[in-house]
Structure formats: C-alpha cells, structure tokens
Design a protein around this motif. Structure first.
Motif, PDB file in Angstrom:
ATOM      1  N   MET A 132      17.889 -37.866  24.295  1.00 39.33           N
ATOM      2  CA  MET A 132      16.848 -38.417  25.154  1.00 39.33           C
ATOM      3  C   MET A 132      17.407 -39.583  25.972  1.00 39.33           C
ATOM      4  N   ILE A 133      17.007 -39.659  27.217  1.00 34.89           N
ATOM      5  CA  ILE A 133      17.475 -40.723  28.098  1.00 34.89           C
ATOM      6  C   ILE A 133      16.831 -42.041  27.705  1.00 34.89           C
ATOM      7  N   ASN A 134      17.635 -43.068  27.559  1.00 29.56           N
ATOM      8  CA  ASN A 134      17.135 -44.414  27.297  1.00 29.56           C
ATOM      9  C   ASN A 134      16.843 -45.082  28.628  1.00 29.56           C
ATOM     10  N   ARG A 135      15.573 -45.137  28.997  1.00 32.24           N
ATOM     11  CA  ARG A 135      15.201 -45.626  30.315  1.00 32.24           C
ATOM     12  C   ARG A 135      15.229 -47.147  30.414  1.00 32.24           C
ATOM     13  N   THR A 136      15.563 -47.820  29.320  1.00 35.45           N
ATOM     14  CA  THR A 136      15.708 -49.284  29.385  1.00 35.45           C
ATOM     15  C   THR A 136      17.099 -49.686  29.844  1.00 35.45           C
ATOM     16  N   ILE A 137      17.991 -48.694  29.936  1.00 40.11           N
ATOM     17  CA  ILE A 137      19.371 -48.967  30.363  1.00 40.11           C
ATOM     18  C   ILE A 137      19.569 -48.418  31.770  1.00 40.11           C
ATOM     19  N   ALA A 138      19.969 -49.286  32.686  1.00 38.52           N
ATOM     20  CA  ALA A 138      20.192 -48.858  34.069  1.00 38.52           C
ATOM     21  C   ALA A 138      21.370 -47.903  34.131  1.00 38.52           C
ATOM     22  N   PRO A 139      21.281 -46.871  34.985  1.00 34.75           N
ATOM     23  CA  PRO A 139      22.408 -45.935  35.109  1.00 34.75           C
ATOM     24  C   PRO A 139      23.637 -46.637  35.675  1.00 34.75           C
ATOM     25  N   GLU A 140      24.779 -46.103  35.337  1.00 35.07           N
ATOM     26  CA  GLU A 140      26.039 -46.675  35.813  1.00 35.07           C
ATOM     27  C   GLU A 140      26.157 -46.499  37.328  1.00 35.07           C
ATOM     28  N   THR A 141      26.609 -47.522  37.988  1.00 36.59           N
ATOM     29  CA  THR A 141      26.820 -47.435  39.439  1.00 36.59           C
ATOM     30  C   THR A 141      28.308 -47.330  39.737  1.00 36.59           C
ATOM     31  N   LYS A 142      28.625 -46.604  40.777  1.00 34.10           N
ATOM     32  CA  LYS A 142      30.012 -46.422  41.184  1.00 34.10           C
ATOM     33  C   LYS A 142      30.150 -46.697  42.676  1.00 34.10           C
ATOM     34  N   THR A 143      31.274 -47.253  43.049  1.00 32.45           N
ATOM     35  CA  THR A 143      31.557 -47.496  44.455  1.00 32.45           C
ATOM     36  C   THR A 143      32.129 -46.230  45.078  1.00 32.45           C
ATOM     37  N   VAL A 144      31.515 -45.784  46.163  1.00 28.27           N
ATOM     38  CA  VAL A 144      31.982 -44.583  46.852  1.00 28.27           C
ATOM     39  C   VAL A 144      33.115 -44.954  47.800  1.00 28.27           C
ATOM     40  N   HIS A 145      34.214 -44.200  47.727  1.00 28.45           N
ATOM     41  CA  HIS A 145      35.340 -44.440  48.625  1.00 28.45           C
ATOM     42  C   HIS A 145      35.635 -43.232  49.517  1.00 28.45           C
ATOM     43  N   HIS A 146      35.136 -42.058  49.123  1.00 29.98           N
ATOM     44  CA  HIS A 146      35.506 -40.841  49.843  1.00 29.98           C
ATOM     45  C   HIS A 146      34.420 -39.792  49.672  1.00 29.98           C
ATOM     46  N   ILE A 147      34.168 -39.047  50.731  1.00 31.93           N
ATOM     47  CA  ILE A 147      33.268 -37.894  50.674  1.00 31.93           C
ATOM     48  C   ILE A 147      34.099 -36.646  50.920  1.00 31.93           C
ATOM     49  N   ASP A 148      33.985 -35.682  50.046  1.00 26.14           N
ATOM     50  CA  ASP A 148      34.776 -34.457  50.157  1.00 26.14           C
ATOM     51  C   ASP A 148      34.059 -33.473  51.079  1.00 26.14           C
ATOM     52  N   PHE A 149      34.308 -33.619  52.380  1.00 29.89           N
ATOM     53  CA  PHE A 149      33.644 -32.769  53.361  1.00 29.89           C
ATOM     54  C   PHE A 149      34.282 -31.388  53.418  1.00 29.89           C
ATOM     55  N   GLN A 150      33.452 -30.406  53.724  1.00 30.06           N
ATOM     56  CA  GLN A 150      33.935 -29.057  54.005  1.00 30.06           C
ATOM     57  C   GLN A 150      34.191 -28.947  55.508  1.00 30.06           C
ATOM     58  N   SER A 151      35.419 -28.710  55.892  1.00 28.83           N
ATOM     59  CA  SER A 151      35.742 -28.586  57.314  1.00 28.83           C
ATOM     60  C   SER A 151      35.365 -27.198  57.818  1.00 28.83           C
ATOM     61  N   PRO A 152      34.904 -27.094  59.042  1.00 24.64           N
ATOM     62  CA  PRO A 152      34.552 -25.773  59.579  1.00 24.64           C
ATOM     63  C   PRO A 152      35.798 -24.974  59.957  1.00 24.64           C
ATOM     64  N   GLU A 153      35.639 -23.667  59.955  1.00 27.15           N
ATOM     65  CA  GLU A 153      36.658 -22.814  60.568  1.00 27.15           C
ATOM     66  C   GLU A 153      36.557 -22.996  62.079  1.00 27.15           C
ATOM     67  N   ILE A 154      37.675 -22.951  62.754  1.00 23.03           N
ATOM     68  CA  ILE A 154      37.679 -23.101  64.210  1.00 23.03           C
ATOM     69  C   ILE A 154      38.366 -21.891  64.836  1.00 23.03           C
ATOM     70  N   HIS A 155      37.642 -21.181  65.670  1.00 19.92           N
ATOM     71  CA  HIS A 155      38.192 -20.041  66.394  1.00 19.92           C
ATOM     72  C   HIS A 155      38.054 -20.317  67.894  1.00 19.92           C
ATOM     73  N   THR A 156      39.132 -20.177  68.619  1.00 17.12           N
ATOM     74  CA  THR A 156      39.108 -20.402  70.067  1.00 17.12           C
ATOM     75  C   THR A 156      39.059 -19.061  70.784  1.00 17.12           C
ATOM     76  N   LEU A 157      38.034 -18.885  71.618  1.00 15.44           N
ATOM     77  CA  LEU A 157      37.837 -17.624  72.328  1.00 15.44           C
ATOM     78  C   LEU A 157      38.735 -17.535  73.551  1.00 15.44           C
ATOM     79  N   ASN A 158      38.761 -16.369  74.160  1.00 18.47           N
ATOM     80  CA  ASN A 158      39.583 -16.171  75.359  1.00 18.47           C
ATOM     81  C   ASN A 158      39.150 -17.069  76.518  1.00 18.47           C
ATOM     82  N   ASN A 159      37.890 -17.487  76.516  1.00 13.87           N
ATOM     83  CA  ASN A 159      37.401 -18.373  77.578  1.00 13.87           C
ATOM     84  C   ASN A 159      37.570 -19.852  77.217  1.00 13.87           C
ATOM     85  N   LYS A 160      38.335 -20.116  76.137  1.00 12.32           N
ATOM     86  CA  LYS A 160      38.660 -21.469  75.660  1.00 12.32           C
ATOM     87  C   LYS A 160      37.479 -22.181  74.986  1.00 12.32           C
ATOM     88  N   VAL A 161      36.427 -21.434  74.716  1.00 12.22           N
ATOM     89  CA  VAL A 161      35.302 -21.981  73.973  1.00 12.22           C
ATOM     90  C   VAL A 161      35.618 -21.926  72.478  1.00 12.22           C
TER      91      VAL A 161
END
Length: 418
Positions: A1-30
């Motif tokens: 059972m969660i002890n709600r009298t104890i505050a959850p641990e906090t962490k400092t964020v330094h990085h977000i693991d983003f998902q990069s998109p695939e990039i396809h260049t068309l014949n019209n350079k789009v």
C-alpha cells in the motif's frame, strides 16, 4: 500500500528521449516527415504550404485556404464532404501568417483514400463565385462584430504599431472584402498551393505501401524555395489609447519586438517571462487578479515568428482600473529588475517549465510537433536538451540581469482600448 504521508521522490530531468521522424525527400524536393511507431489506429497527414498571409493580403490567404475543399469541376463541396465522411475521415484547414496547413485524418485503412480526395480537391478547386461571395459576406459580418470588441481593437492597434515596417502589421479593413475578385484567389492558389508545398507530416502506423502512395500524392505539387524578405523589424515605442465610450472594460496590450528561439537569450528569457506572467501562479496573476481583483486573467508571452518574435502582456480590466493596472504591471517588472527572485520561486518555475515540456512531448503527434517547432528554425532535438540544461542552470542574478536588459518600460509599446 502506498504511504501517502511520504512525498514521492523527485528527479531532475536532463534529457528527453525523443523519437525522430523518418525523412523521405521526394523528386520535387519536398520532405515527408513520418512518425509511424505508434499503436494508434488513427493517421493524420498534414500538407504544409507557403501560403500564409505574408505572401498576399490576409483576406486572400484566408479565403483561398478555406475554399480549397469547396468544389471542383466534377465534384461539389457536398460530394467531397460526403466522400470523406463515408470513410470516417476529417479534414482541417489552418491559415496563419507564415503558412497554410491542410490536414486529412482517418483510420489507417482509409487514410490513403481520404487523402486522395483531399489532394484532388486542392489541385482542382474551381473557386465558384457563389461560394466566394457567401464566404466573403460571412467573414465580413463576423469581422464587423469582432471590431466592436475592445480586445480586437487593442490587438490590432498593438500589432499594427509594433510591425508597421513589415507585412506583419498589415490590417484588414471591412471595405477590403468588397475588392476581392475570383482571379485573386486563382492566382494565389496557382503560385502558393500548386507550386508552394513545403513539406508533409504523417503521424500514424501506415505501411510502406501507403507511405509510397503518399509520396506519389506529394509529387502532384511542386516546390519553390521558401523566400523571406529582410524587413526592418525596428520599431519606436508608442502609447496608444482607443476611446470607446460605451465599453465596460478596457483591453490592454504591452510589449516590444524581441526574438525567437534562435536567439542566445531566448531560453533563459523564457524563465523570466514565466515568472512574470507565463503561468497561472505568475506574479502578474498573483498581483493583478488575486490581490487587487482588477481582472479575471492576465498573462505574458513571447510570440515566435520565422524571422523575429515579440514579447507581450495582455489583459482586460474594468475601465476604471486601466491606469492602476498599468502601474501594477510596471511595479512587477521593476521588482524583477531590482530584487533577485527567491530560490524557492525559481525552483517552482523551473519545475513547471520542464514539466510542460514533458507533458507536451507525450505521444507521436506531440513529438512530431516538437520536431517541426525546431526544424523550422534550422535546429534539431538537441535544442531541448540545451533548453532543459539552461533552465536548470539559470540563477536569480541572471533573471534580474535579463529583466533589466529586455523589460524596460520605456522600450514598450502600450495600447489600451475601452
């Protein structure tokens, strides 16, 4: 059972693991940017055109965009809408100052058929004079109503004065609606839609085959290089009051030309802005709403444009509180310039800002939005690591220094209407 009298641990964020998109260049350079690693059955396809109001008048840009699905030589607007509805699809049209985005949204198994219908409508739109006239009259009536609002009057006067040396400050007048002709829309469509596709965004788990189909659809357009004009973004601070005798409230806009995210001070100034008026617990909200009761809401922000940006403070107050509100705003800015923010308040704001980044990066669509918001400025996802690093590192002394550098009252254009 969660002890709600104890505050959850906090962490400092330094990085977000983003998902990069695939990039396809068309014949019209789009480029097609695609985020396909998602379990969501819904797919969104955005076609982004160099068709914002900077390239013409605001009326022509808005009308052209809003009429893109109004009918072709072979299909009426009702038939186009019915074809999309039958497949459970949706469309969206958004025209801003700098671009126009046409969206096709639907289930994965129908997205290609929906997008084909949308692309065919865009390319073959016939701009029926009856449809043009109906939309013109509707928008003219809405504008006439909007112009009676003090918030509209203050916003228009603020932007017009701030950007008087560039098209960002151009204002639409009611009589402009009577000057639009069908050929104005046809020419803009040919120049900025048929030849103005800038990129395509795809979010959804589509197959390789469907991606190739979208590439084929994208190549039905051509792309001219996005051009910018070196406008003079300098301005002269000004004070403007628009008197409206019957008004109960006064709308206030305060601000100045500033910068966008490419500037070296943008990230740390974002912290200064948040402290001042960038969230519900900000100093402006606390002072002017909570303590003094002059308004239901007040806020500040940094609006980013392709080549520049501007800082603004906006609110609406009781007419009798206009001068007191301006004095209170000036007092809060002076406080930022003369007294260092406490470590407690600064820590709260840092956590809020980084929490907002995390919240707004949840999911494939959010990650795509994050990618475009930096890619548009020639940056990449590493910008967010730098953002988090600078937010975590900013000191009270730096907040004070930046407030003195960029928030001088004599540098502001101040507009009130009411």
């Amino acid at each position: 059972m969660i002890n709600r009298t104890i505050a959850p641990e906090t962490k400092t964020v330094h990085h977000i693991d983003f998902q990069s998109p695939e990039i396809h260049t068309l014949n019209n350079k789009v480029n097609i940017y695609s985020m396909r690693k998602t379990d969501d059955e819904t797919v969104r396809v955005d076609f982004v055109f160099d068709a914002g109001s900077l390239k013409t008048s605001k009326i022509i840009a808005q009308l052209t965009g809003e009429l893109l699905l109004s009918g072709t030589g072979e299909k009426s607007s009702d038939e186009i809408e019915e074809a999309i509805d039958r497949l459970g699809g949706f469309t969206g049209i958004e025209v801003s100052t700098e671009k126009a985005t046409i969206s096709a949204i639907g289930l994965r198994e129908h997205i290609i058929s929906i997008t084909k219908t949308v692309v065919d409508a865009i390319i073959n739109v016939n701009f029926n004079p009856k449809e043009i006239n109906q939309l013109l009259q509707s928008k003219k009536k809405k504008m006439a109503i909007s112009l009676e609002k003090v918030s509209t009057q203050a916003r228009r006067a603020f932007l017009s004065d701030l950007f008087k040396n560039s098209p960002y400050g151009d204002l639409t007048q009611l009589e402009d609606y009577d000057k639009i002709e069908q050929n104005d829309l046809i020419e803009f469509h040919q120049e900025k839609y048929l030849s103005g596709l800038q990129y395509i965004k795809v979010v959804g788990a589509i197959s390789e085959e469907d991606l190739k189909e979208l590439q084929t659809l994208g190549e039905r357009f051509s792309k001219e290089e996005f051009t910018t004009i070196d406008y003079d973004y300098g301005y002269t601070p000004n004070k403007i009051h628009i008197e409206k005798e019957q008004a109960v409230q006064t709308a206030i806009r305060v601000g100045r030309i500033l910068f966008n995210k490419t500037h070296t001070d943008f990230i740390k100034f974002s912290v200064v802005n948040t402290i001042l008026g960038g969230y519900f617990g900000s100093r402006l909200m606390t002072s002017i709403r909570e303590d003094k009761g002059y308004t239901y809401g007040i806020g500040s922000g940094v609006a980013q444009l392709k080549e520049t940006g501007y800082f603004f403070i906006s609110t609406e107050v009781g007419k009798e509180f206009k001068d007191l509100t301006l004095e209170a705003i000036a007092a809060e800015i002076t406080l930022l310039q003369t007294e260092e923010v406490s470590e407690k308040e600064l820590s709260l704001v840092k956590n809020y800002i980084i929490g907002q980044i995390l919240e707004q990066s949840d999911g494939a669509q959010a990650m795509m939005d994050r990618f475009i918001s930096v890619e548009s400025y020639g940056l990449d996802f590493s910008y967010y690591d730098e953002f988090i690093k600078q937010v975590n590192a900013i000191t009270p002394a730096e907040v004070k220094e930046l407030a003195n550098l960029y928030l001088n009252w004599e540098d502001f254009t101040i507009v009130s209407a009411g």
